[in-house]
Design a protein around this motif. Structure first.
Motif, PDB file in Angstrom:
ATOM      1  N   GLY A 114       1.291  -1.250   0.230  1.00 19.74           N
ATOM      2  CA  GLY A 114       0.176  -0.354   0.092  1.00 19.74           C
ATOM      3  C   GLY A 114       0.844   1.126  -0.015  1.00 19.74           C
ATOM      4  N   GLY A 115       1.817   1.212   0.915  1.00 16.56           N
ATOM      5  CA  GLY A 115       2.859   2.840   1.030  1.00 16.56           C
ATOM      6  C   GLY A 115       3.637   2.836  -0.488  1.00 16.56           C
ATOM      7  N   ALA A 116       4.164   2.026  -0.672  1.00 17.47           N
ATOM      8  CA  ALA A 116       5.179   2.344  -1.802  1.00 17.47           C
ATOM      9  C   ALA A 116       4.774   3.202  -2.803  1.00 17.47           C
ATOM     10  N   PRO A 117       3.566   2.621  -3.344  1.00 15.09           N
ATOM     11  CA  PRO A 117       3.524   3.300  -3.928  1.00 15.09           C
ATOM     12  C   PRO A 117       2.810   4.887  -3.894  1.00 15.09           C
ATOM     13  N   VAL A 118       2.251   5.149  -2.527  1.00 16.37           N
ATOM     14  CA  VAL A 118       1.997   6.588  -2.319  1.00 16.37           C
ATOM     15  C   VAL A 118       3.381   6.986  -2.488  1.00 16.37           C
ATOM     16  N   LEU A 119       4.279   6.666  -1.779  1.00 16.26           N
ATOM     17  CA  LEU A 119       5.919   7.847  -1.555  1.00 16.26           C
ATOM     18  C   LEU A 119       6.303   7.525  -3.212  1.00 16.26           C
ATOM     19  N   ALA A 120       5.759   6.769  -3.832  1.00 19.75           N
ATOM     20  CA  ALA A 120       6.295   6.962  -5.772  1.00 19.75           C
ATOM     21  C   ALA A 120       5.571   8.243  -6.455  1.00 19.75           C
ATOM     22  N   LYS A 121       4.088   8.492  -5.826  1.00 25.45           N
ATOM     23  CA  LYS A 121       2.998   9.398  -5.732  1.00 25.45           C
ATOM     24  C   LYS A 121       3.836  10.731  -5.346  1.00 25.45           C
ATOM     25  N   ALA A 151      -2.324  -7.314  -6.964  1.00 22.99           N
ATOM     26  CA  ALA A 151      -3.064  -7.103  -8.344  1.00 22.99           C
ATOM     27  C   ALA A 151      -3.027  -5.751  -8.016  1.00 22.99           C
ATOM     28  N   ARG A 152      -3.604  -5.312  -6.949  1.00 21.79           N
ATOM     29  CA  ARG A 152      -4.059  -4.299  -7.261  1.00 21.79           C
ATOM     30  C   ARG A 152      -2.926  -3.087  -6.947  1.00 21.79           C
ATOM     31  N   SER A 153      -1.689  -3.061  -5.219  1.00 16.89           N
ATOM     32  CA  SER A 153      -0.513  -2.377  -6.127  1.00 16.89           C
ATOM     33  C   SER A 153      -0.190  -2.516  -7.164  1.00 16.89           C
ATOM     34  N   PHE A 154       0.216  -3.657  -7.764  1.00 17.05           N
ATOM     35  CA  PHE A 154       0.587  -3.756  -8.602  1.00 17.05           C
ATOM     36  C   PHE A 154       0.263  -2.433 -10.058  1.00 17.05           C
ATOM     37  N   GLN A 155      -1.227  -2.545 -10.072  1.00 21.74           N
ATOM     38  CA  GLN A 155      -1.884  -1.331 -11.034  1.00 21.74           C
ATOM     39  C   GLN A 155      -1.612   0.187 -10.194  1.00 21.74           C
ATOM     40  N   THR A 156      -1.591  -0.089  -8.945  1.00 21.65           N
ATOM     41  CA  THR A 156      -1.667   1.048  -9.059  1.00 21.65           C
ATOM     42  C   THR A 156       0.239   1.495  -8.205  1.00 21.65           C
ATOM     43  N   PHE A 157       1.309   0.894  -8.586  1.00 28.10           N
ATOM     44  CA  PHE A 157       2.996   1.373  -8.497  1.00 28.10           C
ATOM     45  C   PHE A 157       3.367   1.451  -9.549  1.00 28.10           C
ATOM     46  N   VAL A 158       2.342   1.573 -10.654  1.00 28.29           N
ATOM     47  CA  VAL A 158       3.021   1.174 -12.271  1.00 28.29           C
ATOM     48  C   VAL A 158       2.299   2.676 -12.700  1.00 28.29           C
ATOM     49  N   ARG A 159       1.267   3.107 -12.439  1.00 32.11           N
ATOM     50  CA  ARG A 159       1.250   3.792 -12.462  1.00 32.11           C
ATOM     51  C   ARG A 159       2.003   5.532 -11.684  1.00 32.11           C
ATOM     52  N   GLU A 160       2.559   5.495 -11.276  1.00 31.26           N
ATOM     53  CA  GLU A 160       3.105   5.872  -9.490  1.00 31.26           C
ATOM     54  C   GLU A 160       4.250   6.006 -10.946  1.00 31.26           C
ATOM     55  N   VAL A 161       4.669   5.146 -11.026  1.00 27.27           N
ATOM     56  CA  VAL A 161       7.121   5.516 -10.785  1.00 27.27           C
ATOM     57  C   VAL A 161       7.003   5.415 -12.424  1.00 27.27           C
ATOM     58  N   ASP A 162       7.935   6.041 -12.799  1.00 29.53           N
ATOM     59  CA  ASP A 162       8.409   5.881 -13.586  1.00 29.53           C
ATOM     60  C   ASP A 162       8.368   4.661 -14.604  1.00 29.53           C
ATOM     61  N   ASN A 163       8.921   3.519 -14.067  1.00 29.50           N
ATOM     62  CA  ASN A 163       8.961   2.274 -14.885  1.00 29.50           C
ATOM     63  C   ASN A 163       9.601   1.369 -13.504  1.00 29.50           C
ATOM     64  N   LEU A 164       8.376  -0.023 -13.585  1.00 28.12           N
ATOM     65  CA  LEU A 164       8.267  -0.856 -12.844  1.00 28.12           C
ATOM     66  C   LEU A 164       8.599  -1.889 -12.758  1.00 28.12           C
TER      67      LEU A 164
END
Ligand code: GDP
Length: 392
Positions: A114-121, A151-164
């Motif tokens: 949950g936290g990694a995509p928040v930090l990326a953003k 699956a949910r983290s993947f969707q969010t994380f991809v969107r927030e980083v420059d590359n996953l």
């Protein structure tokens, strides 16, 4: 290239810890700064290499240092609430000396998931340097909730980083091993692959300058454009040129058989490139259709030659159908020649489709159980004829 690594959650912290160890062992200098973020105090205490001051405990008010128990929505919430504490730790590192951020996390759990995509953003908003993610997929035997979280983290994380960049635990699981022992080996594989790749852009001044050394801008350009990446790897032991004479047999210094030996080196390189691309990838996928690729050849400079790398690069172009395949070498005094291939912008990934399917099933199942639970509880608690009275 120089990275600021942030390990989010237990897996993330442990992997960044291993990266620091790798840096020490190989002198590759890729970890400019390392931070661990977690909601579980015990996990932070269990780290070995990350400096104590760079370990950030979040969510104390909510979970009192006990973790979020695989609840990744809660993981995301506390990351948002305590983002300033994470930022404080980042403020203490020299970000002007850093080429990119790398946020590392297991996607199946709670805190990192949950936290990694928040930090990326958050980092994307503040800094201009790229923010990459290294996301670990759970094994298929870990169960529905981990799959759904991933699956949910993947969707969010991809969107927030420059590359996953993705690593799939499932492909690397070995039967008959304890989970911990298994992770140790898996983590070693992670740092070996990504270490060679990121280390390539970080050739120190006293190292030999390669014929066509990989620059960190080439890594960045390969990763730019976003999407999902996977890494292939293959290596072969060789002898270091310590005695002086022995090596000439391979390098073409020997009189009379120059052509043959150069051909030998070239062939060794092309066969390693094939092995790396067609062997186990960090995320299994079809390599055809890859948007961009980078080939890094590491090893003693006597074993690297331009022709081999050029041939390997061409072969990769044909296999992937990509017109954007970069390649170069990374001289290092280690008795092995190794090829790392970064495949960036992969789209044909059946593993992700399967993960999503299982996640949807798990989600439906959990919704059904929840919907029935009130009714079931009532049925259990109430007596059939309604003869009993509750106390109040
Ligand atoms: P969190 O602390 O709540 O973020 O969750 P964890 O990091 O403990 O676990 C998340 C997932 O990461 C698990 O489901 C595993 O798939 C994976 N995992 C846990 N520890 C390790 C590790 O040391 N290495 C690797 N590769 N994966 C791990």
């Amino acid at each position: 290239m120089k990275l600021a690594m942030i390990g989010f959650g237990q897996a993330g912290g442990k992997i960044v810890d291993r990266f620091l160890d790798y840096d020490d062992r190989t002198n590759s200098g890729i970890v400019r700064a390392a931070i661990a973020v977690n909601s579980a105090k015990a996990d932070l205490m269990g780290l070995e290499r990350i400096p104590k001051d760079n370990r950030v405990l979040i969510g104390q008010a909510r979970v009192k240092g006990h973790g979020v128990g695989a609840d990744n929505e809660l993981g995301a919430e506390i990351a948002e609430e305590d983002i300033d504490e994470v930022q404080n730790a980042i403020d203490s590192i020299p970000t002007h000396e850093v080429d990119a951020f790398l946020i590392v996390s297991g996607m199946g759990g709670g805190t990192g998931s949950g936290g990694a995509p928040v930090l990326a953003k958050h980092l994307q908003r503040i800094y201009t340097i790229p923010v990459y993610g290294l996301g670990v997929l759970p094994g298929t035997d870990e169960g529905g909730i981990y799959t759904l979280n991933a699956a949910r983290s993947f969707q969010t994380f991809v969107r927030e980083v420059d590359n996953l960049l993705v690593f799939d635990n499932d492909s690397w699981r070995q039967t008959g091993e304890s989970v911990e022992g298994g992770y140790e080996q898996i983590n070693e594989e992670i740092v070996r692959r990504f270490g060679l790749l990121f280390g390539a852009g970080e050739v120190a001044g006293d190292q030999e300058v390669a014929e066509s050394v990989v620059d960190s801008s080439e890594i960045i350009n390969t990763l730019s454009g976003g999407g999902v990446s996977t890494v292939g790897f293959a290596s072969e032991e060789v002898e270091l040129n310590t005695s002086g004479g022995l090596l000439s047999r391979f390098t073409g210094d020997g009189a009379g058989d120059e052509g043959l030996d150069a051909a030998n080196t070239t062939n060794r390189i092309t066969s390693l490139v094939r092995k790396a691309a067609l062997g186990r990838l960090t995320l299994p996928c079809e390599i055809e259709g890859t948007e961009r690729a980078l080939l890094v050849l590491g090893g003693p400079s006597e074993y690297l030659n331009r022709k081999g790398i050029e041939r390997g690069r061409k072969w990769l172009e044909e296999e992937t159908g990509s017109m954007e395949v970069r390649g170069g070498d990374y001289p290092r005094e280690k008795p092995e020649v190794a090829a790392a291939i970064l495949l960036s912008g992969v789209t044909n990934v059946p593993r992700i489709k399967r993960l999503q399917q299982v996640a949807i099933e798990a989600q439906d199942n959990m919704d059904d159980i929840q919907a029935e639970s009130e009714e079931n509880l009532e049925e259990l608690v109430e007596d059939d004829e309604d003869e009993l009275e509750p106390l109040f």
